[in-house]
Design an enzyme around this catalytic site. Sequence first.
Site, PDB file in Angstrom:
ATOM      1  N   ASP A  58      29.404  35.137  43.839  1.00 40.24           N
ATOM      2  CA  ASP A  58      29.675  36.121  44.902  1.00 40.24           C
ATOM      3  C   ASP A  58      28.514  36.230  45.876  1.00 40.24           C
ATOM      4  O   ASP A  58      28.696  36.597  47.038  1.00 40.24           O
ATOM      5  CB  ASP A  58      29.985  37.488  44.294  1.00 40.24           C
ATOM      6  CG  ASP A  58      31.437  37.524  43.867  1.00 40.24           C
ATOM      7  OD1 ASP A  58      31.750  36.991  42.785  1.00 40.24           O
ATOM      8  OD2 ASP A  58      32.268  38.013  44.652  1.00 40.24           O
TER       9      ASP A  58
ATOM     10  N   ARG B 216      41.186  38.906  46.712  1.00 40.20           N
ATOM     11  CA  ARG B 216      39.873  38.999  46.073  1.00 40.20           C
ATOM     12  C   ARG B 216      39.314  37.588  45.922  1.00 40.20           C
ATOM     13  O   ARG B 216      39.997  36.602  46.196  1.00 40.20           O
ATOM     14  CB  ARG B 216      39.901  39.784  44.755  1.00 40.20           C
ATOM     15  CG  ARG B 216      41.121  39.708  43.898  1.00 40.20           C
ATOM     16  CD  ARG B 216      41.438  38.350  43.367  1.00 40.20           C
ATOM     17  NE  ARG B 216      40.277  37.805  42.672  1.00 40.20           N
ATOM     18  CZ  ARG B 216      40.056  36.526  42.454  1.00 40.20           C
ATOM     19  NH1 ARG B 216      40.918  35.611  42.882  1.00 40.20           N
ATOM     20  NH2 ARG B 216      38.999  36.103  41.822  1.00 40.20           N
TER      21      ARG B 216
END
Length: 336
Positions: free
Chosen positions: A227, A55
């Site tokens: 992100d 991740r």
Amino acid sequence: MKIRLDGKVQDRRALWLEGDKVRMIDQRLLPHQVVLLDIYNCEDMAEAIRNMTVRGAPAIGAAAAYGMVLAKNQGMDLQDAAKLLKSTRPTAHDLFFAVDFMIETMAKGEDAKEAADRYADTIVEKCRLIGEHGEGLIANGARVMTHCNAGALATLDHGTALAPIRAAWRKGKPLFVYVSETRPRWQGMKLTAFEMVEEGIPHAIIPDGASGHFLRLGTDIVIVGADRIAANGDFANKIGTFEKAVLAHELGVPFYTAAPISTFDLKMESGKDIPIENRSPTEVTEVDGRLIAPKGSAALNPSFDVTPHKYVTGIITEIGVIKPSEVHKVKGARMT
Ligand code: MRU
């Protein structure tokens, strides 16, 4: 990053290609077990991204690039592989950037493995530069707050938000890091604190709800990852980032995000269109598979929030520290 594997301290990235497989640190098991998971095909890579074995936006991008290599090796249709990988997590722009990079590069006839290795090497170098550019923002004795994990685990090596912290520490600057725990998956407590311990950086884990308290009592700078960064400087990051930004703004604490070009989505004008991943409510209501909420309570679990650019002091990139109004400048940054 230095990591203890098989009883030896080794210099390793969060994941890498070795022969016919991709080896990755299983981030679900950290900090108490450092275990490698081997991935042999594109379907299993998609699942590893979905279930967060790997991740963090840049690491997800590199995993997807290697996923395309596995797809090629297994004779899978590359458009199907791209679609599968892109379906795993919606918010991190790096995932889409990396898959498109691989499709374009392979279409030009470049060897898939060489292209993916080059992609990974470039991300690592960009993160190193983020550390170099951001280190100057951290004063001697600074108290730095961060959120989630935007470290070596999230980027293959160095980190984005953690790269300036690491660089300042390695330069000999005394500093202290407030690590917010990052419910519901605890990336701050489990992963960032793990990286701080490995590097010997003084830090304390704080409950997410204590951020305002420590911002008011004395935090010199907040640095978080991203992100996806839109063209106007709005950005998505782990849920809880937005409230830290608003509080930092109110209290006059400089607030920075750090990211390489792969995280910028210049086609997106503002943050309002950034897709926000909603994960399972059980991540909120259960701890280690045990229900802790009352039976019958619903739970909501948005994994990211969007911070409007007005709260952002600057963005630390591989080309330097830019203002949110200068996002267009990253067009000059290349992947190779
Ligand atoms: O859900 P995760 O753990 O993938 O979320 C990670 C983050 O929000 C990070 O801050 C972000 O990806 C930047 S990583 C350098």
